[in-house]
Scaffold this active site. Structure first.
Site, PDB file in Angstrom:
ATOM      1  N   GLU A 106       0.843  -1.196   0.000  1.00 40.02           N
ATOM      2  CA  GLU A 106       0.000   0.000   0.000  1.00 40.02           C
ATOM      3  C   GLU A 106       0.866   1.229   0.000  1.00 40.02           C
ATOM      4  OE1 GLU A 106      -2.647   0.024   3.390  1.00 40.02           O
ATOM      5  OE2 GLU A 106      -3.888  -1.551   2.513  1.00 40.02           O
ATOM      6  N   ARG A 131     -16.488  -8.457  13.708  1.00 39.19           N
ATOM      7  CA  ARG A 131     -16.743  -8.846  15.096  1.00 39.19           C
ATOM      8  C   ARG A 131     -17.026  -7.591  15.911  1.00 39.19           C
ATOM      9  NH1 ARG A 131     -11.987  -6.639  17.040  1.00 39.19           N
ATOM     10  NH2 ARG A 131     -10.181  -6.933  15.699  1.00 39.19           N
TER      11      ARG A 131
HETATM   12  P1  ADP Z   1      -9.207  -3.807  17.808  1.00 37.20           P
HETATM   13  O1  ADP Z   1      -9.159  -3.027  16.520  1.00 37.20           O
HETATM   14  O2  ADP Z   1     -10.568  -4.096  18.295  1.00 37.20           O
HETATM   15  O3  ADP Z   1      -8.278  -3.312  18.843  1.00 37.20           O
HETATM   16  P2  ADP Z   1      -7.281  -5.792  17.239  1.00 37.20           P
HETATM   17  O4  ADP Z   1      -7.105  -6.164  15.803  1.00 37.20           O
HETATM   18  O5  ADP Z   1      -6.222  -4.991  17.874  1.00 37.20           O
HETATM   19  O6  ADP Z   1      -8.704  -5.181  17.354  1.00 37.20           O
HETATM   20  O7  ADP Z   1      -7.482  -7.142  18.053  1.00 37.20           O
HETATM   21  C1  ADP Z   1      -8.467  -7.330  19.050  1.00 37.20           C
HETATM   22  C2  ADP Z   1      -8.069  -8.508  19.854  1.00 37.20           C
HETATM   23  O8  ADP Z   1      -7.843  -9.614  19.037  1.00 37.20           O
HETATM   24  C3  ADP Z   1      -6.812  -8.293  20.639  1.00 37.20           C
HETATM   25  O9  ADP Z   1      -6.941  -8.944  21.859  1.00 37.20           O
HETATM   26  C4  ADP Z   1      -5.752  -8.915  19.774  1.00 37.20           C
HETATM   27  O10 ADP Z   1      -4.676  -9.356  20.584  1.00 37.20           O
HETATM   28  C5  ADP Z   1      -6.516 -10.051  19.152  1.00 37.20           C
HETATM   29  N1  ADP Z   1      -6.078 -10.365  17.783  1.00 37.20           N
HETATM   30  C6  ADP Z   1      -6.212  -9.612  16.696  1.00 37.20           C
HETATM   31  N2  ADP Z   1      -5.752 -10.224  15.611  1.00 37.20           N
HETATM   32  C7  ADP Z   1      -5.299 -11.417  15.999  1.00 37.20           C
HETATM   33  C8  ADP Z   1      -4.719 -12.532  15.339  1.00 37.20           C
HETATM   34  N3  ADP Z   1      -4.502 -12.541  14.044  1.00 37.20           N
HETATM   35  N4  ADP Z   1      -4.388 -13.604  16.074  1.00 37.20           N
HETATM   36  C9  ADP Z   1      -4.627 -13.612  17.398  1.00 37.20           C
HETATM   37  N5  ADP Z   1      -5.182 -12.597  18.071  1.00 37.20           N
HETATM   38  C10 ADP Z   1      -5.518 -11.517  17.403  1.00 37.20           C
HETATM   39  P1  ADP Z   2      -4.456  -4.836  11.437  1.00 38.31           P
HETATM   40  O1  ADP Z   2      -5.203  -5.919  10.745  1.00 38.31           O
HETATM   41  O2  ADP Z   2      -3.182  -5.290  12.016  1.00 38.31           O
HETATM   42  O3  ADP Z   2      -5.331  -4.061  12.348  1.00 38.31           O
HETATM   43  P2  ADP Z   2      -4.641  -2.557   9.596  1.00 38.31           P
HETATM   44  O4  ADP Z   2      -4.609  -2.696   8.140  1.00 38.31           O
HETATM   45  O5  ADP Z   2      -5.957  -2.284  10.228  1.00 38.31           O
HETATM   46  O6  ADP Z   2      -4.002  -3.859  10.225  1.00 38.31           O
HETATM   47  O7  ADP Z   2      -3.604  -1.436  10.028  1.00 38.31           O
HETATM   48  C1  ADP Z   2      -3.267  -1.211  11.376  1.00 38.31           C
HETATM   49  C2  ADP Z   2      -2.687   0.202  11.553  1.00 38.31           C
HETATM   50  O8  ADP Z   2      -1.567   0.417  10.696  1.00 38.31           O
HETATM   51  C3  ADP Z   2      -3.646   1.316  11.210  1.00 38.31           C
HETATM   52  O9  ADP Z   2      -4.493   1.649  12.279  1.00 38.31           O
HETATM   53  C4  ADP Z   2      -2.691   2.443  10.859  1.00 38.31           C
HETATM   54  O10 ADP Z   2      -2.188   3.046  12.018  1.00 38.31           O
HETATM   55  C5  ADP Z   2      -1.546   1.736  10.175  1.00 38.31           C
HETATM   56  N1  ADP Z   2      -1.707   1.695   8.710  1.00 38.31           N
HETATM   57  C6  ADP Z   2      -2.313   0.724   7.998  1.00 38.31           C
HETATM   58  N2  ADP Z   2      -2.296   0.981   6.684  1.00 38.31           N
HETATM   59  C7  ADP Z   2      -1.653   2.151   6.536  1.00 38.31           C
HETATM   60  C8  ADP Z   2      -1.275   2.962   5.399  1.00 38.31           C
HETATM   61  N3  ADP Z   2      -1.538   2.589   4.160  1.00 38.31           N
HETATM   62  N4  ADP Z   2      -0.606   4.109   5.631  1.00 38.31           N
HETATM   63  C9  ADP Z   2      -0.295   4.490   6.880  1.00 38.31           C
HETATM   64  N5  ADP Z   2      -0.603   3.776   7.980  1.00 38.31           N
HETATM   65  C10 ADP Z   2      -1.270   2.622   7.823  1.00 38.31           C
END
Ligand code: ADP
Ligand code: ADP
Ligand code: MG
Length: 626
Positions: free
Chosen positions: A200, A297
């Site tokens: 990206e 979720r």
């Molecule tokens: P939110 O955006 O609600 O904070 P996160 O993506 O940070 O969501 O994850 C929410 C919860 O799920 C956290 O407790 C994180 O540790 C867990 N979690 C998220 N992605 C994964 C994954 N791929 N495997 C295991 N735990 C995950």
């Molecule tokens: P995850 O599944 O681990 O939550 P996300 O795609 O939601 O992954 O990205 C997690 C974080 O990474 C975002 O909240 C943002 O802070 C950063 N991020 C993701 N994509 C971008 C981007 N294209 N440019 C800048 N920051 C990004």
């Protein structure tokens, strides 16, 4: 409406779901691993089923055991919470195939949004703006590199199966691409079992804006406005709020409509979140906000949305899962005031945010007075387990203005008393009172860019020092200050008090009236005092004597805190001299040497290298030499 519900999760979210279920008269079933046998979510459930050993992959992640538990207890439905199995389409399907109600979206919707590349493709087709980039059908490293060059640096390499902030690498220059790709793929393979990546454009001045959506089985989808989760550490959310600061009505309408389109494109049912990334270099603008991913979720930060809309999203989930229509139409939903949430973690910002696990000997918050909402899965006396996420609680405050919400959360954290587990409370308070944050335009890199300042420890103020001294010198008068006040006319050297701080270093200060013992607590000879969310520890200063303090006068050496014995330097019957090192304890990642308070012999020894000891345990008894 369903009559019984198994919650396939633990901690605060399990307790949160049960709270609503109970209010709706639904019978609750908990599941638990060995590590959680005495956990709050087990105590609060109507019934609980043991599902295996502590590691999640042997308990909370084993779908068959959870479905068997539902069958055995006659639970009608399963709520997965967040994390664990919540976004596992196979599990969702297995629940449905077992004749149970799945409190979540259709498995096909989870699949459609499960991989970031396929999800983005779907969104492009639905007319939702997505982050510019390469979706990665061809994973040849040269091809990926060429695509990155074409997008233009900086770029972000992302695991298509990624989540939880893992499997991402920012690349600032073409020369760094190959190495970053390798390490990203390695992490993706080990964390998600899938090493495919997409690329990206890295959005500069990024803010994380997300929209809560809700669908029902009758084909309706509404949104419940946006949240701002830009305050992150290593791509993980720290403080979240709703609405987003600086969001104007037109932009809000545009992104909320895009979110509803996104949900409809995958026939979405239940609670979901569409995450967007915004280029906020010139404020929030509809043409600079792009789809990032969908979380299929309930989200950790859902309470801020509940607070501003007055809705209970878990109730919505249970009604929708029962086949009812959405409780409100879009035109019946509106935003009231401002809500903020801070994630209180058992981690120590002063040691690089190392997790801090163990018993919560002290844990109290002050919600009754402040009006904050506390979502937690532990109470005083419980334990923070090393096996799971170290979140202790979420502190949520709903105010009329953004400043009020921030101060409400900060206020709550100031009154937090927690020991011996360390927390990020002081760090959170600094953020909540930070001028740039309060101005409403911080970006996702803000914490990283200001880490040193935000994790610095303020020196304890006079009130803290005086009350620690007061608590530690009880035999010498009811109040240090009162006792000393007779000498006020000629305040001289005798009004200076000496304490030892956490590291054993001398803290010398002038006794004074600025003193507040309300939050001072003495445990095992250690005075603890929370100030600005930070807990300070003091002992009596003893230049060459026992660092253990308590009981030293009668030769009983007690463990000042829970910890692990890392060295035993004496044997029972040994003659020791005053100041000689007896036992070294490792507690909260620090070493503490316990020394002989006087010359004598080791009459009793209850410590062995590697052993765990609890606070106040008698480790050594020294009989004083005649
Ligand atoms: P939110 O955006 O609600 O904070 P996160 O993506 O940070 O969501 O994850 C929410 C919860 O799920 C956290 O407790 C994180 O540790 C867990 N979690 C998220 N992605 C994964 C994954 N791929 N495997 C295991 N735990 C995950
Ligand atoms: P995850 O599944 O681990 O939550 P996300 O795609 O939601 O992954 O990205 C997690 C974080 O990474 C975002 O909240 C943002 O802070 C950063 N991020 C993701 N994509 C971008 C981007 N294209 N440019 C800048 N920051 C990004
Ligand atoms: Mg995300």
């Amino acid at each position: 409406m369903i009559q019984s519900l198994l919650i396939a999760n633990r901690g605060e979210i399990a307790c949160r779901i049960m709270r609503t279920a109970r209010r709706l008269g639904i019978r609750t079933v908990a599941v638990y691993s060995d590590a959680d046998a005495k956990a709050l979510h087990v105590r609060e459930a109507d019934e609980a089923v043991h599902i295996g050993p502590p590691p999640a992959r042997e308990s909370y992640l084993v779908g068959e055991k959870i479905i068997a538990a539902a069958k055995a207890t006659g639970a009608e439905a399963i709520h997965p919470g967040y994390g664990f199995l919540s976004e596992n389409a196979e599990f969702a399907q297995a629940v449905i195939d077992a004749g149970l109600v799945w409190v979540g979206p259709r498995p096909s919707s989870i699949v459609a949004m499960g991989l970031k590349d396929a999800a983005k493709e779907r969104m492009i087709a639905a007319g939702v703006p997505v982050t510019p980039g390469y979706l990665g059908e061809d994973q040849d490293p040269d091809r990926l590199k060429a695509e990155a060059d074409a997008i233009g640096y900086p770029v972000l390499i992302k695991a298509v199966a990624g989540g939880g902030g893992k499997g991402m690498r920012r690349v600032d220059a073409a020369a760094d691409f190959a190495d970053a790709l390798l390490s990203c793929k390695r992490e993706a393979a080990s964390s998600f079992g899938d090493d495919r990546v997409l690329i990206e454009k890295y959005i500069l001045s990024p803010r994380h804006i997300e929209v809560q959506v809700f669908g029902d089985t009758h084909g309706d989808v509404v949104h419940l406005f946006e949240r701002d989760c830009s305050l992150q550490r290593r791509h993980q959310k720290v403080i979240e709020e709703a609405p987003a600061p600086g969001m104007d009505e037109a932009t809000r309408e545009a992104i909320c409509a895009a979110a509803v389109r996104a949900a409809k494109a995958v026939d979405y049912v239940g609670a979901g979140t569409i995450e967007f990334i915004a280029d906020a270099s010139e404020g929030l603008r509809a043409d600079r906000i792009w789809f990032m991913e969908m979380n299929t979720r309930l989200q950790v930060e859902h309470p801020v949305t509940e607070e501003i809309t007055g809705q209970d999203l878990v109730e919505w989930q249970l009604r929708v899962a029962s086949g009812e229509p959405l409780p409100k139409r879009q035109d019946e939903l509106s935003i009231d005031g401002w809500a903020m949430e801070a994630r209180l973690y058992a981690e120590d910002p002063t040691t690089g945010f190392l997790p801090s696990t163990g018993p919560l000997t002290r844990f109290s918050l002050d919600a009754f007075h402040s009006g904050a909402r506390i979502d937690t899965g532990v109470i005083e006396g419980d334990e923070i387990s090393p096996f799971y996420d170290p979140m202790i609680a979420k502190i949520i405050f709903h105010g009329q203005t953004r400043d009020e919400a921030a101060e409400g959360v900060a206020d709550e954290l100031l009154n937090l008393s927690v020991w011996p587990v360390r927390t990020n409370a002081a760090f959170l308070v600094k953020l909540l009172r930070d001028d740039a944050f309060l101005s409403g335009n911080v970006q996702t890199g803000y914490i990283g860019d200001n880490l040193e300042r935000l994790t610095a420890i303020d020196p304890p103020n006079d009130g803290v020092l005086n009350s620690a001294a007061e608590a530690l010198f009880p035999a010498e008068g009811t109040s240090v200050w009162m006792r000393r006040s007779g000498f006020r006319l000629n305040r001289a050297a005798d009004t200076r008090l000496r304490l030892a701080d956490e590291s054993g270093a001398l803290v010398e200060f002038e006794a004074g009236p600025g003193y507040d013992r309300v939050f001072t607590d003495v445990i095992g000879g250690v005075a603890i005092h929370p100030m600005q969310g930070k807990t300070y520890l003091f002992r009596r200063y003893e230049p060459r004597g026992s660092a253990g303090g308590a009981g030293a006068s009668d030769g009983a050496i007690l463990s000042p805190m829970p910890g692990r014995i890392i060295a035993v330097d004496v044997a029972a019957g040994d003659a020791v001299t005053k100041g000689q090192k007896l036992v070294t304890l490792e507690a909260m990642k620090m070493e503490h040497s316990l020394t002989a308070p006087f010359d004598g012999t080791v009459a009793e020894l209850n410590a062995e290298t590697g052993g765990q000891v609890s606070e106040g345990a008698l480790l050594v008894r020294i009989d004083k030499a005649e």
